[in-house]
Design a protein around this motif. Sequence first.
Motif, PDB file in Angstrom:
ATOM      1  N   ASP A 100      48.482  47.351  29.454  1.00 59.57           N
ATOM      2  CA  ASP A 100      47.360  48.102  30.006  1.00 59.57           C
ATOM      3  C   ASP A 100      46.838  47.545  31.326  1.00 59.57           C
ATOM      4  N   ALA A 101      47.297  46.339  31.691  1.00 60.51           N
ATOM      5  CA  ALA A 101      46.725  45.701  32.883  1.00 60.51           C
ATOM      6  C   ALA A 101      47.151  46.447  34.148  1.00 60.51           C
ATOM      7  N   TYR A 102      46.191  46.846  34.942  1.00 61.51           N
ATOM      8  CA  TYR A 102      46.497  47.423  36.254  1.00 61.51           C
ATOM      9  C   TYR A 102      46.382  46.338  37.288  1.00 61.51           C
ATOM     10  N   LEU A 103      47.314  46.309  38.177  1.00 60.34           N
ATOM     11  CA  LEU A 103      47.283  45.301  39.212  1.00 60.34           C
ATOM     12  C   LEU A 103      47.163  46.028  40.541  1.00 60.34           C
ATOM     13  N   MET A 104      46.163  45.655  41.313  1.00 59.96           N
ATOM     14  CA  MET A 104      45.978  46.298  42.616  1.00 59.96           C
ATOM     15  C   MET A 104      46.879  45.583  43.624  1.00 59.96           C
ATOM     16  N   PHE A 105      48.194  45.732  43.458  1.00 60.50           N
ATOM     17  CA  PHE A 105      49.076  45.059  44.419  1.00 60.50           C
ATOM     18  C   PHE A 105      48.903  45.744  45.780  1.00 60.50           C
ATOM     19  N   PRO A 106      49.232  45.029  46.886  1.00 58.89           N
ATOM     20  CA  PRO A 106      48.779  45.494  48.202  1.00 58.89           C
ATOM     21  C   PRO A 106      49.088  46.957  48.543  1.00 58.89           C
ATOM     22  N   ALA A 107      50.323  47.423  48.289  1.00 50.86           N
ATOM     23  CA  ALA A 107      50.645  48.805  48.677  1.00 50.86           C
ATOM     24  C   ALA A 107      49.879  49.798  47.814  1.00 50.86           C
ATOM     25  N   PHE A 108      49.703  49.451  46.549  1.00 50.32           N
ATOM     26  CA  PHE A 108      48.985  50.297  45.602  1.00 50.32           C
ATOM     27  C   PHE A 108      47.527  50.412  46.038  1.00 50.32           C
ATOM     28  N   GLN A 109      46.964  49.274  46.408  1.00 49.73           N
ATOM     29  CA  GLN A 109      45.571  49.251  46.854  1.00 49.73           C
ATOM     30  C   GLN A 109      45.393  50.023  48.162  1.00 49.73           C
ATOM     31  N   ALA A 110      46.346  49.846  49.079  1.00 51.41           N
ATOM     32  CA  ALA A 110      46.242  50.550  50.365  1.00 51.41           C
ATOM     33  C   ALA A 110      46.244  52.061  50.133  1.00 51.41           C
ATOM     34  N   ALA A 111      47.119  52.529  49.222  1.00 51.65           N
ATOM     35  CA  ALA A 111      47.196  53.966  48.959  1.00 51.65           C
ATOM     36  C   ALA A 111      45.906  54.443  48.281  1.00 51.65           C
ATOM     37  N   PHE A 112      45.426  53.656  47.322  1.00 56.17           N
ATOM     38  CA  PHE A 112      44.192  54.015  46.619  1.00 56.17           C
ATOM     39  C   PHE A 112      43.029  54.134  47.608  1.00 56.17           C
ATOM     40  N   GLU A 113      42.935  53.155  48.491  1.00 54.23           N
ATOM     41  CA  GLU A 113      41.824  53.150  49.457  1.00 54.23           C
ATOM     42  C   GLU A 113      41.920  54.319  50.432  1.00 54.23           C
ATOM     43  N   LEU A 164      49.065  55.445  39.895  1.00 51.50           N
ATOM     44  CA  LEU A 164      48.078  55.522  40.971  1.00 51.50           C
ATOM     45  C   LEU A 164      47.288  56.830  40.867  1.00 51.50           C
ATOM     46  N   GLY A 165      48.006  57.927  40.637  1.00 53.27           N
ATOM     47  CA  GLY A 165      47.349  59.229  40.499  1.00 53.27           C
ATOM     48  C   GLY A 165      46.390  59.238  39.322  1.00 53.27           C
ATOM     49  N   GLU A 166      46.844  58.660  38.203  1.00 57.11           N
ATOM     50  CA  GLU A 166      45.988  58.654  37.014  1.00 57.11           C
ATOM     51  C   GLU A 166      44.762  57.788  37.228  1.00 57.11           C
ATOM     52  N   LEU A 167      44.974  56.642  37.856  1.00 61.35           N
ATOM     53  CA  LEU A 167      43.844  55.743  38.098  1.00 61.35           C
ATOM     54  C   LEU A 167      42.823  56.422  39.010  1.00 61.35           C
ATOM     55  N   PHE A 220      51.070  66.429  56.912  1.00 65.72           N
ATOM     56  CA  PHE A 220      51.276  65.146  56.224  1.00 65.72           C
ATOM     57  C   PHE A 220      51.824  64.094  57.182  1.00 65.72           C
ATOM     58  N   THR A 221      51.126  63.919  58.282  1.00 64.56           N
ATOM     59  CA  THR A 221      51.587  62.893  59.213  1.00 64.56           C
ATOM     60  C   THR A 221      51.296  61.505  58.649  1.00 64.56           C
ATOM     61  N   HIS A 222      50.295  61.419  57.779  1.00 67.88           N
ATOM     62  CA  HIS A 222      49.941  60.116  57.222  1.00 67.88           C
ATOM     63  C   HIS A 222      50.759  59.874  55.953  1.00 67.88           C
ATOM     64  N   ARG A 223      51.584  58.818  55.988  1.00 71.73           N
ATOM     65  CA  ARG A 223      52.473  58.544  54.854  1.00 71.73           C
ATOM     66  C   ARG A 223      52.418  57.065  54.483  1.00 71.73           C
ATOM     67  N   LEU A 224      52.370  56.789  53.193  1.00 68.55           N
ATOM     68  CA  LEU A 224      52.368  55.396  52.746  1.00 68.55           C
ATOM     69  C   LEU A 224      53.454  55.199  51.699  1.00 68.55           C
ATOM     70  N   SER A 225      54.108  54.043  51.772  1.00 65.87           N
ATOM     71  CA  SER A 225      55.163  53.746  50.799  1.00 65.87           C
ATOM     72  C   SER A 225      54.657  52.722  49.796  1.00 65.87           C
ATOM     73  N   LEU A 226      54.962  52.947  48.524  1.00 65.84           N
ATOM     74  CA  LEU A 226      54.568  51.958  47.507  1.00 65.84           C
ATOM     75  C   LEU A 226      55.578  50.815  47.430  1.00 65.84           C
ATOM     76  N   SER A 227      56.669  50.920  48.180  1.00 63.64           N
ATOM     77  CA  SER A 227      57.654  49.829  48.162  1.00 63.64           C
ATOM     78  C   SER A 227      57.403  48.845  49.294  1.00 63.64           C
ATOM     79  N   THR A 228      56.275  48.984  49.945  1.00 59.87           N
ATOM     80  CA  THR A 228      55.984  48.054  51.039  1.00 59.87           C
ATOM     81  C   THR A 228      54.785  47.202  50.660  1.00 59.87           C
ATOM     82  N   THR A 229      54.314  46.415  51.596  1.00 59.78           N
ATOM     83  CA  THR A 229      53.279  45.443  51.258  1.00 59.78           C
ATOM     84  C   THR A 229      51.865  45.944  51.509  1.00 59.78           C
ATOM     85  N   GLY A 230      51.711  47.175  51.880  1.00 58.18           N
ATOM     86  CA  GLY A 230      50.362  47.671  52.145  1.00 58.18           C
ATOM     87  C   GLY A 230      50.093  47.740  53.633  1.00 58.18           C
TER      88      GLY A 230
END
Length: 321
Positions: A14-27, A58-61, A187-197
């Motif tokens: 259940d632990a969610y980790l705000m790893f950098p790319a995940f956090q960048a997308a969330f923000e 990410l979508g669910e969170l 959709f010019t703004h794009r973020l990858s979850l495989s990167t570091t944020g």
Amino acid sequence: MTLPFYDAIKQFQDAYLMFPAFQAAFEQMESNLKLYRATGMAQSLLVFGESGTGKTSLGELFAGRYPKEVLIERDLIPVLHVSIPAAATIAGTVESVLARLGDPEPERGTVSVKTARAVKIAKGCGVEMLLFDEAQHIQDRGHSKSQYFVGDWLKTFMDALKLPVTLMGLPRTQSLLQVNEQLRRRFTHRLSLSTTGDGRETTNDDSLALFTSLASVLPLPLDPRPYTWQELGVRLHFSTDGRIAYVKQLLISAYVKAVDQGCARISISELTDAFTTVIWPSGVGSLNPFHKDFVFRSLDRSGEPFQIGDIHAVVQSRRMK
Ligand SMILES: Nc1ncnc2c1ncn2[C@@H]1O[C@H](COP(=O)(O)OP(=O)(O)O)[C@@H](O)[C@H]1O
Ligand SMILES: [Mg+2]
């Protein structure tokens, strides 16, 4: 097995980790929503990543942060989270939207009637952001007509609602946007979850950081010997491709094996077995990143666990038409 053992696994799952790319997308999603609330401006975003990089989570969170409210006179749905069905047609897509909006008969009516109804209900429910998961399904049918049609429908739907949209999908979703100029512009703004944020590709250090933060939730310590932490980072990166889903599976399996064998720590031998058990049954000897004879190359060839997706194939086949 004892209760604390199962508790530890549950807590870990259940632990969610705000790893950098995940956090960048969330923000970024939060900032798009705030911008819309403050100014009515609709900024859209594409979040892409290979399978297991955390898109759906990410979508669910995010949707969970802005949950549906049931009021007496209507439902409020600030974030409408829709998964695009496999082999998407316009009808199928708009039906999924209607179902999420609580429409009792999503199949009723022609496509334009359904679309008009979806727009009306979305407005009535105070939707402030559209979030489409599995966006690669919009173009998975592959043939230009359906591709243009669903893409065009999405554009029309976006125009009617004037809301910020977040698309989430496999990297090949980018080729969907490529063929539809109007969507591409939106959709010019794009973020990858495989990167570091900050846009860099993930590295060994990032994989190690992900691994140790997740491992800290487990009650057993990690032992990198005979490798150094740095070398363990390299091997972890090869074994998980930096994808959170694989990191988690690897750790759980290694933890269960360590407990089974009465070990006081999770060591390389458990990680070696765990890789074969949960990531790749053929990953033994020189093809197992934790093995001393590992070949030190990405396991992305045909039949290997991180085989590269078909974005090039899709782009290529369109060029040939
Ligand atoms: N930020 C995160 N922290 C911890 N676990 C995560 C995170 N994101 C995803 N996961 C885990 O990884 C697995 C796959 O995630 P998912 O969101 O389904 O990936 P995708 O949709 O990109 O294929 C899930 O089991 C989920 O629990
Ligand atoms: Mg998913």
